[in-house]
Design a protein around this motif. Structure first.
Motif, PDB file in Angstrom:
ATOM      1  N   GLU A 166       2.924   6.663 -10.752  1.00 55.49           N
ATOM      2  CA  GLU A 166       4.287   6.121 -10.701  1.00 55.49           C
ATOM      3  C   GLU A 166       4.572   5.401  -9.391  1.00 55.49           C
ATOM      4  OE1 GLU A 166       6.732   9.547 -11.296  1.00 55.49           O
ATOM      5  OE2 GLU A 166       6.042   9.819 -13.362  1.00 55.49           O
ATOM      6  N   GLN A 167       3.998   5.859  -8.305  1.00 59.94           N
ATOM      7  CA  GLN A 167       4.304   5.315  -6.980  1.00 59.94           C
ATOM      8  C   GLN A 167       3.235   4.355  -6.448  1.00 59.94           C
ATOM      9  OE1 GLN A 167       7.217   5.851  -5.423  1.00 59.94           O
ATOM     10  NE2 GLN A 167       7.835   7.093  -7.174  1.00 59.94           N
ATOM     11  N   SER A 168       2.201   4.062  -7.237  1.00 61.11           N
ATOM     12  CA  SER A 168       1.064   3.299  -6.710  1.00 61.11           C
ATOM     13  C   SER A 168       1.452   1.919  -6.188  1.00 61.11           C
ATOM     14  CB  SER A 168      -0.050   3.191  -7.752  1.00 61.11           C
ATOM     15  OG  SER A 168       0.403   2.470  -8.875  1.00 61.11           O
ATOM     16  N   ASP A 169       2.329   1.207  -6.869  1.00 59.04           N
ATOM     17  CA  ASP A 169       2.738  -0.119  -6.383  1.00 59.04           C
ATOM     18  C   ASP A 169       3.481  -0.026  -5.057  1.00 59.04           C
ATOM     19  OD1 ASP A 169       1.567  -1.459  -8.491  1.00 59.04           O
ATOM     20  OD2 ASP A 169       3.420  -1.608  -9.663  1.00 59.04           O
ATOM     21  N   THR A 170       4.398   0.916  -4.958  1.00 59.84           N
ATOM     22  CA  THR A 170       5.152   1.106  -3.714  1.00 59.84           C
ATOM     23  C   THR A 170       4.212   1.469  -2.578  1.00 59.84           C
ATOM     24  OG1 THR A 170       7.085   1.838  -4.940  1.00 59.84           O
ATOM     25  CG2 THR A 170       6.990   2.456  -2.615  1.00 59.84           C
ATOM     26  N   ILE A 171       3.285   2.381  -2.845  1.00 64.50           N
ATOM     27  CA  ILE A 171       2.339   2.805  -1.811  1.00 64.50           C
ATOM     28  C   ILE A 171       1.448   1.648  -1.397  1.00 64.50           C
ATOM     29  CG2 ILE A 171       0.351   4.295  -1.336  1.00 64.50           C
ATOM     30  CD1 ILE A 171       1.766   6.429  -3.103  1.00 64.50           C
ATOM     31  N   ARG A 172       0.937   0.893  -2.347  1.00 68.91           N
ATOM     32  CA  ARG A 172       0.050  -0.234  -2.048  1.00 68.91           C
ATOM     33  C   ARG A 172       0.767  -1.261  -1.164  1.00 68.91           C
ATOM     34  NH1 ARG A 172      -1.218  -1.321  -6.862  1.00 68.91           N
ATOM     35  NH2 ARG A 172      -2.973   0.077  -6.942  1.00 68.91           N
ATOM     36  N   LYS A 173       2.005  -1.600  -1.513  1.00 68.09           N
ATOM     37  CA  LYS A 173       2.769  -2.581  -0.715  1.00 68.09           C
ATOM     38  C   LYS A 173       3.039  -2.045   0.688  1.00 68.09           C
ATOM     39  CE  LYS A 173       4.971  -4.648  -4.723  1.00 68.09           C
ATOM     40  NZ  LYS A 173       6.177  -4.694  -5.554  1.00 68.09           N
ATOM     41  N   THR A 174       3.368  -0.773   0.777  1.00 71.06           N
ATOM     42  CA  THR A 174       3.640  -0.161   2.078  1.00 71.06           C
ATOM     43  C   THR A 174       2.386  -0.161   2.944  1.00 71.06           C
ATOM     44  OG1 THR A 174       5.330   1.240   1.067  1.00 71.06           O
ATOM     45  CG2 THR A 174       4.484   1.940   3.218  1.00 71.06           C
ATOM     46  N   VAL A 175       1.253   0.183   2.365  1.00 71.80           N
ATOM     47  CA  VAL A 175      -0.007   0.200   3.113  1.00 71.80           C
ATOM     48  C   VAL A 175      -0.352  -1.203   3.595  1.00 71.80           C
ATOM     49  CG1 VAL A 175      -2.507   0.545   2.898  1.00 71.80           C
ATOM     50  CG2 VAL A 175      -0.933   2.283   2.024  1.00 71.80           C
ATOM     51  N   ASP A 176      -0.229  -2.202   2.731  1.00 68.35           N
ATOM     52  CA  ASP A 176      -0.539  -3.578   3.127  1.00 68.35           C
ATOM     53  C   ASP A 176       0.354  -4.038   4.286  1.00 68.35           C
ATOM     54  OD1 ASP A 176      -2.521  -3.742   1.226  1.00 68.35           O
ATOM     55  OD2 ASP A 176      -1.311  -4.856  -0.228  1.00 68.35           O
ATOM     56  N   ARG A 177       1.627  -3.731   4.201  1.00 75.01           N
ATOM     57  CA  ARG A 177       2.585  -4.119   5.240  1.00 75.01           C
ATOM     58  C   ARG A 177       2.275  -3.382   6.547  1.00 75.01           C
ATOM     59  NH1 ARG A 177       6.855  -3.234   2.265  1.00 75.01           N
ATOM     60  NH2 ARG A 177       7.107  -1.102   2.967  1.00 75.01           N
ATOM     61  N   GLU A 178       1.937  -2.119   6.438  1.00 73.82           N
ATOM     62  CA  GLU A 178       1.712  -1.304   7.635  1.00 73.82           C
ATOM     63  C   GLU A 178       0.396  -1.652   8.330  1.00 73.82           C
ATOM     64  OE1 GLU A 178       3.486   1.300  10.249  1.00 73.82           O
ATOM     65  OE2 GLU A 178       4.325   0.612   8.361  1.00 73.82           O
ATOM     66  N   LYS A 179      -0.613  -2.080   7.573  1.00 75.26           N
ATOM     67  CA  LYS A 179      -1.895  -2.464   8.188  1.00 75.26           C
ATOM     68  C   LYS A 179      -1.691  -3.544   9.237  1.00 75.26           C
ATOM     69  CE  LYS A 179      -4.273  -3.061   4.269  1.00 75.26           C
ATOM     70  NZ  LYS A 179      -5.374  -3.346   3.341  1.00 75.26           N
ATOM     71  N   VAL A 180      -0.834  -4.510   8.926  1.00 76.83           N
ATOM     72  CA  VAL A 180      -0.556  -5.592   9.871  1.00 76.83           C
ATOM     73  C   VAL A 180       0.073  -5.031  11.142  1.00 76.83           C
ATOM     74  CG1 VAL A 180       0.792  -7.702  10.246  1.00 76.83           C
ATOM     75  CG2 VAL A 180      -0.324  -7.308   8.037  1.00 76.83           C
ATOM     76  N   LYS A 181       1.007  -4.099  10.982  1.00 77.88           N
ATOM     77  CA  LYS A 181       1.657  -3.496  12.148  1.00 77.88           C
ATOM     78  C   LYS A 181       0.663  -2.715  12.998  1.00 77.88           C
ATOM     79  CE  LYS A 181       6.196  -2.979   9.992  1.00 77.88           C
ATOM     80  NZ  LYS A 181       7.194  -1.991   9.540  1.00 77.88           N
ATOM     81  N   ILE A 182      -0.259  -2.033  12.353  1.00 78.47           N
ATOM     82  CA  ILE A 182      -1.252  -1.243  13.092  1.00 78.47           C
ATOM     83  C   ILE A 182      -2.182  -2.156  13.869  1.00 78.47           C
ATOM     84  CG2 ILE A 182      -3.213   0.335  12.855  1.00 78.47           C
ATOM     85  CD1 ILE A 182      -1.662   1.522  10.389  1.00 78.47           C
TER      86      ILE A 182
END
Length: 157
Positions: free
Chosen positions: A73-89
């Motif tokens: 149920e949360q895979s799309d939200t998690i995937r988008k969050t991970v992609d966005r956060e990778k740039v910040k890291i």
């Protein structure tokens, strides 16, 4: 026409490469403990179902996924969050460990919400189970909240 250029010193480039290499990490979410711990057994039994429950190993408990279903149920939200956060890291505006902690807390919360709400489509407890528990809990996994409270996360870096 507007032109821009980015110049990076050798030191800056090495720091950037070091950050990219450090992106690897994961979060484990679930019920942790010895394989014969009561909460671990309850979690596995409901997540996957069994036809060997009870003292006589002849009681069937249907699958009532709370971990895998929440991940789906949360895979799309998690995937988008991970992609966005990778740039910040990589750019140094966020830490990997901090992000993994936040991601773990987010997912634990979603799993606990699913359990507390009775989830869908959980199969109602059998009449014999309701009688044995001496309570009228038609919704599995809710009861006393022990399973919900046992859901935790661990950051693996």
């Amino acid at each position: 026409m507007i032109k821009t250029s980015i110049q990076m010193s050798d030191t800056g480039m090495k720091d950037f490469e070091r950050r990219v290499k450090k992106l690897k990490g994961s979060v484990s979410i679930g019920v942790f403990g010895e394989k014969d711990a009561e909460e671990v057994i309850i979690a596995a039994t409901h997540e996957f179902g069994t036809d060997r429950a009870g003292k006589g190993h002849n009681i069937k408990i249907p699958q009532r996924s709370f971990l895998r279903a929440t991940l789906d149920e949360q895979s799309d939200t998690i995937r988008k969050t991970v992609d966005r956060e990778k740039v910040k890291i990589v750019t140094g505006t966020s830490s990997k460990k901090g992000f993994l902690e936040r991601l773990g807390l987010f997912f634990v919360g979603k799993v606990q919400e699913k359990i507390a709400s009775g989830g869908t489509p959980y199969i109602e407890n059998a009449e014999s189970t309701k009688i044995q528990k001496r309570r009228q809990f038609p919704t599995p996994l809710v009861d006393e909240g022990r399973l919900r409270q046992a859901i935790v996360h661990k950051v693996n870096t």
